[in-house]
Design a protein around this motif. Sequence first.
Motif, PDB file in Angstrom:
ATOM      1  N   ALA A  42      -2.058  20.692   1.835  1.00 42.49           N
ATOM      2  CA  ALA A  42      -2.604  19.713   0.901  1.00 42.49           C
ATOM      3  C   ALA A  42      -2.571  18.373   1.621  1.00 42.49           C
ATOM      4  O   ALA A  42      -1.496  17.850   1.918  1.00 42.49           O
ATOM      5  CB  ALA A  42      -1.781  19.670  -0.377  1.00 42.49           C
TER       6      ALA A  42
ATOM      7  N   LEU B 112       1.315  26.458  -4.119  1.00 41.50           N
ATOM      8  CA  LEU B 112       0.565  25.223  -4.341  1.00 41.50           C
ATOM      9  C   LEU B 112       0.242  25.043  -5.825  1.00 41.50           C
ATOM     10  O   LEU B 112       0.317  23.931  -6.364  1.00 41.50           O
ATOM     11  CB  LEU B 112      -0.721  25.294  -3.516  1.00 41.50           C
ATOM     12  CG  LEU B 112      -1.493  24.020  -3.259  1.00 41.50           C
ATOM     13  CD1 LEU B 112      -0.604  22.916  -2.725  1.00 41.50           C
ATOM     14  CD2 LEU B 112      -2.605  24.311  -2.267  1.00 41.50           C
ATOM     15  N   MET B 113      -0.098  26.152  -6.483  1.00 38.94           N
ATOM     16  CA  MET B 113      -0.412  26.101  -7.917  1.00 38.94           C
ATOM     17  C   MET B 113       0.802  25.667  -8.727  1.00 38.94           C
ATOM     18  O   MET B 113       0.676  24.872  -9.670  1.00 38.94           O
ATOM     19  CB  MET B 113      -0.882  27.488  -8.381  1.00 38.94           C
ATOM     20  CG  MET B 113      -1.269  27.558  -9.835  1.00 38.94           C
ATOM     21  SD  MET B 113      -2.832  26.697 -10.154  1.00 38.94           S
ATOM     22  CE  MET B 113      -3.997  27.901  -9.481  1.00 38.94           C
TER      23      MET B 113
ATOM     24  N   TRP C 218       3.217  23.732  -7.785  1.00 35.00           N
ATOM     25  CA  TRP C 218       3.406  22.302  -7.576  1.00 35.00           C
ATOM     26  C   TRP C 218       2.332  21.492  -8.322  1.00 35.00           C
ATOM     27  O   TRP C 218       2.611  20.485  -8.963  1.00 35.00           O
ATOM     28  CB  TRP C 218       3.385  21.980  -6.091  1.00 35.00           C
ATOM     29  CG  TRP C 218       3.498  20.519  -5.758  1.00 35.00           C
ATOM     30  CD1 TRP C 218       2.680  19.804  -4.943  1.00 35.00           C
ATOM     31  CD2 TRP C 218       4.500  19.596  -6.209  1.00 35.00           C
ATOM     32  NE1 TRP C 218       3.095  18.500  -4.876  1.00 35.00           N
ATOM     33  CE2 TRP C 218       4.207  18.342  -5.647  1.00 35.00           C
ATOM     34  CE3 TRP C 218       5.607  19.711  -7.053  1.00 35.00           C
ATOM     35  CZ2 TRP C 218       4.976  17.206  -5.886  1.00 35.00           C
ATOM     36  CZ3 TRP C 218       6.378  18.582  -7.311  1.00 35.00           C
ATOM     37  CH2 TRP C 218       6.056  17.342  -6.717  1.00 35.00           C
ATOM     38  N   ARG C 219       1.116  22.016  -8.271  1.00 37.82           N
ATOM     39  CA  ARG C 219       0.001  21.341  -8.943  1.00 37.82           C
ATOM     40  C   ARG C 219       0.234  21.261 -10.445  1.00 37.82           C
ATOM     41  O   ARG C 219      -0.148  20.288 -11.090  1.00 37.82           O
ATOM     42  CB  ARG C 219      -1.279  22.142  -8.642  1.00 37.82           C
ATOM     43  CG  ARG C 219      -2.562  21.502  -9.097  1.00 37.82           C
ATOM     44  CD  ARG C 219      -3.718  22.480  -8.875  1.00 37.82           C
ATOM     45  NE  ARG C 219      -5.006  21.908  -9.190  1.00 37.82           N
ATOM     46  CZ  ARG C 219      -6.124  22.593  -9.264  1.00 37.82           C
ATOM     47  NH1 ARG C 219      -6.120  23.905  -9.018  1.00 37.82           N
ATOM     48  NH2 ARG C 219      -7.266  22.004  -9.561  1.00 37.82           N
ATOM     49  N   ASN C 220       0.855  22.291 -11.012  1.00 39.13           N
ATOM     50  CA  ASN C 220       1.032  22.360 -12.457  1.00 39.13           C
ATOM     51  C   ASN C 220       2.356  21.767 -12.946  1.00 39.13           C
ATOM     52  O   ASN C 220       2.602  21.732 -14.145  1.00 39.13           O
ATOM     53  CB  ASN C 220       0.930  23.815 -12.933  1.00 39.13           C
ATOM     54  CG  ASN C 220      -0.492  24.340 -12.828  1.00 39.13           C
ATOM     55  OD1 ASN C 220      -1.445  23.557 -12.818  1.00 39.13           O
ATOM     56  ND2 ASN C 220      -0.624  25.664 -12.744  1.00 39.13           N
TER      57      ASN C 220
ATOM     58  N   HIS D 230       5.133  16.120 -11.914  1.00 37.40           N
ATOM     59  CA  HIS D 230       4.178  15.778 -10.865  1.00 37.40           C
ATOM     60  C   HIS D 230       2.877  15.258 -11.480  1.00 37.40           C
ATOM     61  O   HIS D 230       2.310  14.265 -11.023  1.00 37.40           O
ATOM     62  CB  HIS D 230       3.924  17.013  -9.993  1.00 37.40           C
ATOM     63  CG  HIS D 230       2.992  16.790  -8.853  1.00 37.40           C
ATOM     64  ND1 HIS D 230       2.208  17.792  -8.328  1.00 37.40           N
ATOM     65  CD2 HIS D 230       2.699  15.674  -8.133  1.00 37.40           C
ATOM     66  CE1 HIS D 230       1.474  17.297  -7.329  1.00 37.40           C
ATOM     67  NE2 HIS D 230       1.748  16.028  -7.185  1.00 37.40           N
ATOM     68  N   ARG D 231       2.435  15.924 -12.522  1.00 36.99           N
ATOM     69  CA  ARG D 231       1.191  15.497 -13.188  1.00 36.99           C
ATOM     70  C   ARG D 231       1.332  14.104 -13.798  1.00 36.99           C
ATOM     71  O   ARG D 231       0.412  13.282 -13.723  1.00 36.99           O
ATOM     72  CB  ARG D 231       0.797  16.501 -14.276  1.00 36.99           C
ATOM     73  CG  ARG D 231       0.205  17.791 -13.706  1.00 36.99           C
ATOM     74  CD  ARG D 231      -0.382  18.679 -14.804  1.00 36.99           C
ATOM     75  NE  ARG D 231      -1.119  19.793 -14.222  1.00 36.99           N
ATOM     76  CZ  ARG D 231      -2.426  19.773 -13.960  1.00 36.99           C
ATOM     77  NH1 ARG D 231      -3.144  18.708 -14.243  1.00 36.99           N
ATOM     78  NH2 ARG D 231      -3.020  20.822 -13.428  1.00 36.99           N
TER      79      ARG D 231
ATOM     80  N   GLN E 119       1.057  11.644 -11.035  1.00 37.11           N
ATOM     81  CA  GLN E 119      -0.330  11.478 -10.589  1.00 37.11           C
ATOM     82  C   GLN E 119      -1.081  10.518 -11.504  1.00 37.11           C
ATOM     83  O   GLN E 119      -1.856   9.674 -11.059  1.00 37.11           O
ATOM     84  CB  GLN E 119      -1.044  12.834 -10.566  1.00 37.11           C
ATOM     85  CG  GLN E 119      -0.581  13.737  -9.427  1.00 37.11           C
ATOM     86  CD  GLN E 119      -1.240  15.104  -9.478  1.00 37.11           C
ATOM     87  OE1 GLN E 119      -1.381  15.694 -10.545  1.00 37.11           O
ATOM     88  NE2 GLN E 119      -1.646  15.620  -8.330  1.00 37.11           N
TER      89      GLN E 119
ATOM     90  N   VAL F 232      -7.496  20.338  -0.181  1.00 32.44           N
ATOM     91  CA  VAL F 232      -6.637  21.522  -0.201  1.00 32.44           C
ATOM     92  C   VAL F 232      -7.306  22.612   0.626  1.00 32.44           C
ATOM     93  O   VAL F 232      -8.457  22.978   0.359  1.00 32.44           O
ATOM     94  CB  VAL F 232      -6.397  22.011  -1.638  1.00 32.44           C
ATOM     95  CG1 VAL F 232      -5.652  23.335  -1.628  1.00 32.44           C
ATOM     96  CG2 VAL F 232      -5.627  20.961  -2.425  1.00 32.44           C
TER      97      VAL F 232
END
Lengths: 126, 126
Positions: A22, A77-78, A80-82, A86-87, A90, A105
């Motif tokens: 990423a 990665l998913m 961490w993305r979810n 973190h969200r 962002q 990505v």
Amino acid sequence: MSDYPEASAAPVEAFEPPYYVAVFTAVRSQEQSGYSETNARMEDLVNDVPGFLGMDHAQTPGGLGITVGYFRDADALMEWRNNAEHRAAQQRGQAEWYQSYTLHVAKVERSHGFTRVHAPQSATAG
Amino acid sequence: MSDYPEASAAPVEAFEPPYYVAVFTAVRSQEQSGYSETNARMEDLVNDVPGFLGMDHAQTPGGLGITVGYFRDADALMEWRNNAEHRAAQQRGQAEWYQSYTLHVAKVERSHGFTRVHAPQSATAG
């Protein structure tokens, strides 16, 4: 931020493909209140993600910053993305900390590394 | 090096996937004679590669440097990889300029960007 000196001492080594990167490239805004604390918290959090392999970061003073995160697979990665925290970070980044950024990505197909064993040869030695 | 100020003003934008990234992370050695000239020459050369999309670079002073090259497809990357002058520069880099480096070549699956339109909201505005 406590991980930065170590992270900058040497680049993260090449892993066996396939794995994911990423690539986050960003220029920050004038509003940096709370950034360092959140950044340190994100570094702690991502380290807890199964399949997180490591992170590289470089920052040109007053200019571009690049962070590269390495993940074993798309599931890592998913996760961490979810991550909810973190969200939230962002969203605050868009509202306050970043002037502009891009995220790429990508699935790594090949990689290699080099580490010097001896001192660089002198110009006359070659 | 003449492209760096522009390159650092804003990150390269997201392209329509798929495309390729070459992520080069490096710590330089004490021997930097000729590095700047060769680096500038490589920037000129890669710009002539059909399918080269752009480059991001960030450098932590005295620490890690990260360069990300963006390429439309594997053919574009292959042409750059096989460029004779580029290969000679890589060999000199191993012999002289780099303490350690890693290269990750990856196919981008998704990407997005953000650019601020208004000034960051104040902490009390949210």
